[in-house]
Motif scaffolding. Structure first.
Motif, PDB file in Angstrom:
ATOM      1  N   GLY A  45       0.784  -1.239   0.000  1.00  0.00           N
ATOM      2  CA  GLY A  45       0.000   0.000   0.000  1.00  0.00           C
ATOM      3  C   GLY A  45       0.809   1.279   0.000  1.00  0.00           C
ATOM      4  N   ALA A  46       2.134   1.209  -0.130  1.00  0.00           N
ATOM      5  CA  ALA A  46       2.939   2.450  -0.123  1.00  0.00           C
ATOM      6  C   ALA A  46       2.436   3.383  -1.217  1.00  0.00           C
ATOM      7  CB  ALA A  46       4.408   2.141  -0.354  1.00  0.00           C
ATOM      8  N   PRO A  47       2.277   4.662  -0.891  1.00  0.00           N
ATOM      9  CA  PRO A  47       1.842   5.617  -1.913  1.00  0.00           C
ATOM     10  C   PRO A  47       3.001   6.025  -2.814  1.00  0.00           C
ATOM     11  CG  PRO A  47       2.128   6.748   0.184  1.00  0.00           C
ATOM     12  CD  PRO A  47       2.461   5.281   0.427  1.00  0.00           C
ATOM     13  N   GLU A  48       2.646   6.737  -3.880  1.00  0.00           N
ATOM     14  CA  GLU A  48       3.667   7.295  -4.759  1.00  0.00           C
ATOM     15  C   GLU A  48       4.616   8.168  -3.932  1.00  0.00           C
ATOM     16  OE1 GLU A  48       2.973   8.441  -8.860  1.00  0.00           O
ATOM     17  OE2 GLU A  48       2.836  10.490  -8.135  1.00  0.00           O
ATOM     18  N   GLY A  49       5.918   8.075  -4.218  1.00  0.00           N
ATOM     19  CA  GLY A  49       6.874   8.955  -3.538  1.00  0.00           C
ATOM     20  C   GLY A  49       7.701   8.263  -2.474  1.00  0.00           C
ATOM     21  N   LEU A  82       6.232   4.723  -7.860  1.00  0.00           N
ATOM     22  CA  LEU A  82       5.362   5.685  -8.542  1.00  0.00           C
ATOM     23  C   LEU A  82       4.033   5.012  -8.855  1.00  0.00           C
ATOM     24  CD1 LEU A  82       7.914   7.284 -11.064  1.00  0.00           C
ATOM     25  CD2 LEU A  82       7.106   8.240  -8.881  1.00  0.00           C
ATOM     26  N   ARG A  83       2.993   5.822  -8.955  1.00  0.00           N
ATOM     27  CA  ARG A  83       1.684   5.286  -9.360  1.00  0.00           C
ATOM     28  C   ARG A  83       1.177   6.172 -10.503  1.00  0.00           C
ATOM     29  NH1 ARG A  83      -0.271   1.308  -6.018  1.00  0.00           N
ATOM     30  NH2 ARG A  83       0.841   1.036  -4.045  1.00  0.00           N
ATOM     31  N   PRO A  84       1.762   5.971 -11.701  1.00  0.00           N
ATOM     32  CA  PRO A  84       1.450   6.876 -12.816  1.00  0.00           C
ATOM     33  C   PRO A  84      -0.021   6.837 -13.208  1.00  0.00           C
ATOM     34  CG  PRO A  84       3.360   5.500 -13.315  1.00  0.00           C
ATOM     35  CD  PRO A  84       2.719   4.938 -12.083  1.00  0.00           C
ATOM     36  N   THR A  85      -0.531   8.006 -13.616  1.00  0.00           N
ATOM     37  CA  THR A  85      -1.919   8.075 -14.069  1.00  0.00           C
ATOM     38  C   THR A  85      -1.991   8.341 -15.579  1.00  0.00           C
ATOM     39  OG1 THR A  85      -1.902  10.413 -13.481  1.00  0.00           O
ATOM     40  CG2 THR A  85      -2.807   8.888 -11.849  1.00  0.00           C
ATOM     41  N   ALA A 196      10.907  16.042 -13.180  1.00  0.00           N
ATOM     42  CA  ALA A 196      10.666  15.604 -14.567  1.00  0.00           C
ATOM     43  C   ALA A 196       9.407  14.736 -14.645  1.00  0.00           C
ATOM     44  CB  ALA A 196      11.875  14.829 -15.075  1.00  0.00           C
ATOM     45  N   TYR A 197       9.247  13.857 -13.662  1.00  0.00           N
ATOM     46  CA  TYR A 197       8.074  12.968 -13.649  1.00  0.00           C
ATOM     47  C   TYR A 197       6.798  13.782 -13.478  1.00  0.00           C
ATOM     48  CZ  TYR A 197       4.710   9.618 -11.735  1.00  0.00           C
ATOM     49  OH  TYR A 197       3.576   8.882 -11.475  1.00  0.00           O
ATOM     50  N   ASP A 198       6.801  14.743 -12.540  1.00  0.00           N
ATOM     51  CA  ASP A 198       5.601  15.552 -12.308  1.00  0.00           C
ATOM     52  C   ASP A 198       5.229  16.331 -13.567  1.00  0.00           C
ATOM     53  OD1 ASP A 198       5.404  14.629  -9.743  1.00  0.00           O
ATOM     54  OD2 ASP A 198       6.160  16.445  -8.775  1.00  0.00           O
ATOM     55  N   ALA A 199       6.234  16.886 -14.241  1.00  0.00           N
ATOM     56  CA  ALA A 199       5.952  17.680 -15.454  1.00  0.00           C
ATOM     57  C   ALA A 199       5.373  16.783 -16.545  1.00  0.00           C
ATOM     58  CB  ALA A 199       7.221  18.354 -15.940  1.00  0.00           C
ATOM     59  N   TRP A 200       5.922  15.577 -16.655  1.00  0.00           N
ATOM     60  CA  TRP A 200       5.471  14.620 -17.681  1.00  0.00           C
ATOM     61  C   TRP A 200       4.038  14.158 -17.382  1.00  0.00           C
ATOM     62  CZ3 TRP A 200       5.213   8.999 -17.039  1.00  0.00           C
ATOM     63  CH2 TRP A 200       5.062   8.281 -18.229  1.00  0.00           C
ATOM     64  N   GLN A 201       3.773  13.917 -16.099  1.00  0.00           N
ATOM     65  CA  GLN A 201       2.447  13.425 -15.711  1.00  0.00           C
ATOM     66  C   GLN A 201       1.382  14.504 -15.896  1.00  0.00           C
ATOM     67  OE1 GLN A 201       1.521   9.850 -14.464  1.00  0.00           O
ATOM     68  NE2 GLN A 201       0.941  11.084 -12.705  1.00  0.00           N
ATOM     69  N   ALA A 202       1.746  15.734 -15.487  1.00  0.00           N
ATOM     70  CA  ALA A 202       0.742  16.801 -15.442  1.00  0.00           C
ATOM     71  C   ALA A 202       0.587  17.509 -16.786  1.00  0.00           C
ATOM     72  CB  ALA A 202       1.123  17.821 -14.366  1.00  0.00           C
ATOM     73  N   GLY A 203       1.564  17.355 -17.663  1.00  0.00           N
ATOM     74  CA  GLY A 203       1.599  18.187 -18.878  1.00  0.00           C
ATOM     75  C   GLY A 203       0.818  17.663 -20.053  1.00  0.00           C
ATOM     76  N   GLY A 204       0.137  16.526 -19.892  1.00  0.00           N
ATOM     77  CA  GLY A 204      -0.687  15.984 -20.976  1.00  0.00           C
ATOM     78  C   GLY A 204       0.142  15.626 -22.203  1.00  0.00           C
ATOM     79  N   GLU A 205      -0.565  15.605 -23.335  1.00  0.00           N
ATOM     80  CA  GLU A 205       0.075  15.136 -24.572  1.00  0.00           C
ATOM     81  C   GLU A 205       1.265  16.009 -24.981  1.00  0.00           C
ATOM     82  OE1 GLU A 205      -1.778  13.663 -28.710  1.00  0.00           O
ATOM     83  OE2 GLU A 205      -3.006  13.558 -26.906  1.00  0.00           O
ATOM     84  N   GLU A 206       1.141  17.308 -24.670  1.00  0.00           N
ATOM     85  CA  GLU A 206       2.216  18.235 -25.045  1.00  0.00           C
ATOM     86  C   GLU A 206       3.528  17.859 -24.333  1.00  0.00           C
ATOM     87  OE1 GLU A 206       2.596  22.818 -24.380  1.00  0.00           O
ATOM     88  OE2 GLU A 206       0.615  22.326 -25.188  1.00  0.00           O
ATOM     89  N   ALA A 207       3.413  17.540 -23.047  1.00  0.00           N
ATOM     90  CA  ALA A 207       4.615  17.184 -22.275  1.00  0.00           C
ATOM     91  C   ALA A 207       5.180  15.863 -22.774  1.00  0.00           C
ATOM     92  CB  ALA A 207       4.283  17.076 -20.790  1.00  0.00           C
ATOM     93  N   ARG A 208       4.279  14.967 -23.182  1.00  0.00           N
ATOM     94  CA  ARG A 208       4.764  13.671 -23.667  1.00  0.00           C
ATOM     95  C   ARG A 208       5.464  13.844 -25.014  1.00  0.00           C
ATOM     96  NH1 ARG A 208       0.049  12.273 -20.837  1.00  0.00           N
ATOM     97  NH2 ARG A 208      -1.275  11.821 -22.601  1.00  0.00           N
ATOM     98  N   ASP A 209       4.953  14.747 -25.869  1.00  0.00           N
ATOM     99  CA  ASP A 209       5.623  15.049 -27.151  1.00  0.00           C
ATOM    100  C   ASP A 209       6.989  15.686 -26.898  1.00  0.00           C
ATOM    101  OD1 ASP A 209       3.516  14.155 -28.571  1.00  0.00           O
ATOM    102  OD2 ASP A 209       2.702  16.135 -29.087  1.00  0.00           O
TER     103      ASP A 209
END
Ligand code: BTN
Length: 273
Positions: A45-49, A82-85, A196-209
């Motif tokens: 049950g450890a949370p992300e982080g 991590l628990r990526p969404t 870097a992970y937070d920016a990638w997760q939160a930035g949607g398709e643009e961050a992934r591109d």
């Protein structure tokens, strides 16, 4: 731990508080494998982080079922839960994001680091030969609250030439000519990863591109002649011409283009083929 192992300074756990509250840190004197411990914590049950750090591993794991061994306190050995969404199709980018971020952080600290597909971090040597300094093992773990990812990183810090597992490896101490402060390097790497992970997760398709183009531009494999040793035992020869939308290496050879999702890449000179 033996007296020989004790000659190296331990991590300064109090300074790791700088990583809170983004990360919760668990430092172990010894673990089988920080990836195994972090995976178990995630199942419990450890949370992300959660960041599991060990001064020594007795059963460190590498990619493609290899082992990973370093003398006590000579390396940074850590695993992040991590628990990526992001959509499942983007998970294969996690190892590439990690390798890219670690290489950038080492470059920021003055090392001539680059990422070899998918996520080995190499240091360029004075003789033009690059040597491996960081290994990364990303594993998906099924847990009662959904899938988690464990990002495992092993960085050779103060290993001497005699302690290297293979002649194609190196350490920060060998490159810099002095022993760097492991605690400071860990804080830099872990903070850069979170950012870097937070920016990638939160930035949607643009961050992934953005990640896809910045990784392809920085990856030292792209543009090289390569031999890819595939998990099934066969190998593929050609020129690495890019990285596709799924993070696979695109290899162009006499029979056309092949996208490779897993394998060991060897950078070859045309004359070595
Ligand atoms: C590789 O290059 O084969 C990947 C090596 C990954 C090693 C690290 S050390 C910390 C973490 N715990 C493990 O058991 N493996 C990773």
């Amino acid at each position: 731990m033996t007296a020989d192992a004790m000659r190296r300074p331990s991590l300064d756990v109090a300074r790791l508080d700088a990583l809170a509250p983004a990360l919760r840190i668990e430092v172990l004197e010894e673990a089988t494998s920080t990836n195994a411990v972090a995976a178990q914590r995630a199942r419990d049950g450890a949370p992300e982080g959660l960041l599991v750090v060990a001064e020594h591993q007795t059963a460190g794991r590498g990619r493609l079922d290899r082992s990973w061994a370093t003398p006590p306190r000579s390396a940074l050995l850590f695993s992040l839960v991590l628990r990526p969404t992001v959509p499942a199709a983007d998970w294969p980018w996690l190892p590439l994001l990690t390798g890219h971020t670690v290489a950038k952080t080492l470059r920021g600290a003055g090392y001539d680091a680059g990422v070899k597909w998918p996520n080995d971090v190499l240091l360029a040597g004075a003789d033009g030969e690059s040597k491996k300094i960081v290994g990364i093992l990303v594993e998906r773990v099924d847990t009662p609250t959904g899938p988690a990812a464990v990002i495992g990183i092993g960085l050779n810090v103060s290993l001497t030439p005699e302690e290297l597992p293979v002649p194609t490896a190196t350490s920060l101490a060998i490159a810099a000519g002095h022993d760097p402060d492991r605690t400071a390097v860990l804080i830099d790497l872990a903070s850069a990863l979170v950012e870097a992970y937070d920016a990638w997760q939160a930035g949607g398709e643009e961050a992934r591109d953005r990640l896809a183009s910045s990784y392809a531009a920085a990856c030292v494999t792209v543009g090289r002649e390569v031999r890819v040793e595939l998990p099934a035992g066969d190998s593929l020869l050609g020129r690495a011409t890019g990285v596709d939308r799924s993070g696979r290496l695109v290899v162009t050879g006499p029979t056309g283009q092949t996208a490779v999702g897993a394998g060991d890449v060897v950078h070859v000179r045309a004359t070595d083929q």
